[in-house]
Write an enzyme that holds these catalytic residues in place. Structure first.
Site, PDB file in Angstrom:
ATOM      1  N   LYS A 308       0.836  -0.837   0.082  1.00  0.00           N
ATOM      2  CA  LYS A 308      -0.327  -0.219  -0.510  1.00  0.00           C
ATOM      3  C   LYS A 308       1.191   1.731   0.384  1.00  0.00           C
ATOM      4  O   LYS A 308       2.090   1.455   0.055  1.00  0.00           O
ATOM      5  CB  LYS A 308      -0.669   0.866   1.302  1.00  0.00           C
ATOM      6  CG  LYS A 308      -2.295  -0.873   1.022  1.00  0.00           C
ATOM      7  CD  LYS A 308      -3.116  -0.585   0.500  1.00  0.00           C
ATOM      8  CE  LYS A 308      -4.522  -1.652  -0.212  1.00  0.00           C
ATOM      9  NZ  LYS A 308      -5.218  -2.310   0.929  1.00  0.00           N
ATOM     10  N   ARG A 352      -3.939 -10.184   4.176  1.00  0.00           N
ATOM     11  CA  ARG A 352      -4.081  -9.807   2.458  1.00  0.00           C
ATOM     12  C   ARG A 352      -3.056  -9.519   2.066  1.00  0.00           C
ATOM     13  O   ARG A 352      -2.866  -8.582   2.071  1.00  0.00           O
ATOM     14  CB  ARG A 352      -5.665  -8.975   2.192  1.00  0.00           C
ATOM     15  CG  ARG A 352      -5.387  -9.168   0.534  1.00  0.00           C
ATOM     16  CD  ARG A 352      -6.938  -8.180   0.149  1.00  0.00           C
ATOM     17  NE  ARG A 352      -7.108  -8.536  -1.275  1.00  0.00           N
ATOM     18  CZ  ARG A 352      -6.114  -7.376  -2.424  1.00  0.00           C
ATOM     19  NH1 ARG A 352      -5.695  -6.726  -1.976  1.00  0.00           N
ATOM     20  NH2 ARG A 352      -6.794  -7.677  -3.159  1.00  0.00           N
TER      21      ARG A 352
END
Ligand code: HH2
Length: 372
Positions: A308, A352
């Site tokens: 991210k 995840r």
């Protein structure tokens, strides 16, 4: 209503589902028995009807103490009585986190994902990639055909079906591992479930498609609810919060209560703070630092820190002028590992991730040190 955050936050979910006055539920599960103390209006009759005669009900100074065999938890969590479901949820709220979080390997069948866009757009390659991730230690796979990167446009229903369904079909033929479909569309989710998926990962938490909760309830599948401020198109324009952790917790509580109200059993629900979805650097860091507060909702916790942008933002903040040009998202491995380890130590149960082999090793070692 004002609520103390922390231990009793799950009570709110009970109240929403019950539609009654103040009611406190506390629970503990262990040694094959579940004990829940119900404070407030003691609805003994309703509990007896819903839970059956094998139930031990004892009036104590703290309230009504309910005891039953842990093996009945699943059945009680799926009961048609909101009170019975609240009792099961209170017990589930006190579950100890697993020793080691499980890993959901990411399979993006998209041309434009920020993290690996185009790498696995071909169904054959995507299936191969998924099987490789399982061999590297993933417990399940999250298959998505629509990028949720900031500024992305929704993908047409048929295009998303065309991307995702052959991959789920191909993987289901080869593995019995958990297959998750990353979609906000109930039509895509329904067909994925028909082909063998067991989890719907809905980054809109059921906000984009009113058919999602009834579908999950009817099929009895698992359902992940993620927080996002706005939509992928506008979420990074100006994300604003007072207390980001409290607001994300409140959103997830309300969405979980709505899913619950639609008939999804609490033990089938996953909550996810949605790192990077309508959040600035300080919001992402606060959510990671105070992740344990979300565990008090009593629902299983899924987090997606992998690759991210906050990882890059930390680098730029630290290096300033010396930061140089940004590396590609797939090169954010060190930051992804650090964040995933932090999540694991805060009680996340499912992560995840894109880089499964490295992540599995890091998590194993972090948890071994914690437990030493
Ligand atoms: N992040 C992404 C996609 N789906 N689902 C959940 N539950 N949690 C997340 O944090 C999450 C998610 C974004 O990552 P990626 O799939 O790599 O990129 P893209 O959305 O561009 O396909």
């Amino acid at each position: 209503m004002t609520r103390a955050s922390g231990e009793n936050a799950y009570d709110f979910l009970g109240e929403v589902a019950l539609g009654r006055g103040p009611l406190a539920l506390t629970g503990e599960a262990g040694a094959g028995r579940v004990c829940v103390t119900l404070r407030g209006p003691a609805a003994q009759g309703e509990l007896r009807r819903a839970l059956g005669p094998q139930l031990a009900l004892v009036e104590t100074a703290d309230g009504l103490r309910i005891e039953f065999a842990a093996e009945r938890l699943r059945e009680i969590a799926g009961s048609s009585s909101p009170l019975a479901r609240a009792v099961a949820a209170a017990a589930l709220a006190r579950r100890a986190p697993p020793r080691e979080p499980r890993i959901l390997g990411v399979v993006n069948v998209t041309p434009d994902s920020f993290s690996d866009g185009g790498d696995f757009a071909d169904p054959g390659r995507a299936v191969e990639h998924g099987l490789a991730l399982l061999a590297e230690g993933a417990h399940g796979l999250d298959i998505g055909g629509e990028s949720a990167r900031p500024g992305s446009q929704p993908v047409d229903l048929d295009e998303e079906r065309r991307r995702v369904l052959p991959v789920i079909r191909g993987l289901a033929r080869e593995t019995r591992a958990l297959l998750s479909v990353d979609t906000t569309k109930s039509r895509v989710a329904a067909e994925a479930l028909d082909l063998g998926a067991g989890l719907i990962n809905d980054v809109s938490a059921g906000r984009f498609d009113p058919g999602m909760f009834p579908l999950a309830a009817a099929r009895g599948c698992e359902l992940a609810l993620m927080h996002m401020q706005g939509t992928p198109l506008d979420m990074q324009l100006s994300p604003t919060y007072g207390d980001v952790v409290a607001e994300v917790a409140q959103f997830l509580r309300e969405r979980a209560a709505a899913a619950w109200g639609a008939g999804v059993a609490p033990e089938k629900l996953w909550i996810d703070p949605g790192l990077g979805f309508g959040k600035r650097l300080e919001h992402n860091l606060a959510l990671l630092a105070r992740l344990g507060e979300l565990r008090s909702l009593g629902l299983s916790l899924l987090v997606g820190p992998s690759r991210k942008s906050f990882i890059e933002h930390v680098r730029v903040r630290a290096l300033g002028e010396r930061a140089g040009p940004p590396p590609e998202a797939r090169e954010r491995l060190g930051g992804s590992v650090a964040a995933a380890v932090s999540c694991a130590l805060s009680g996340a149960e499912l992560l995840r991730v894109h880089d499964v082999r490295v992540m599995a090793e890091a998590l194993r070692v972090a948890v071994a040190i914690r437990d030493a």
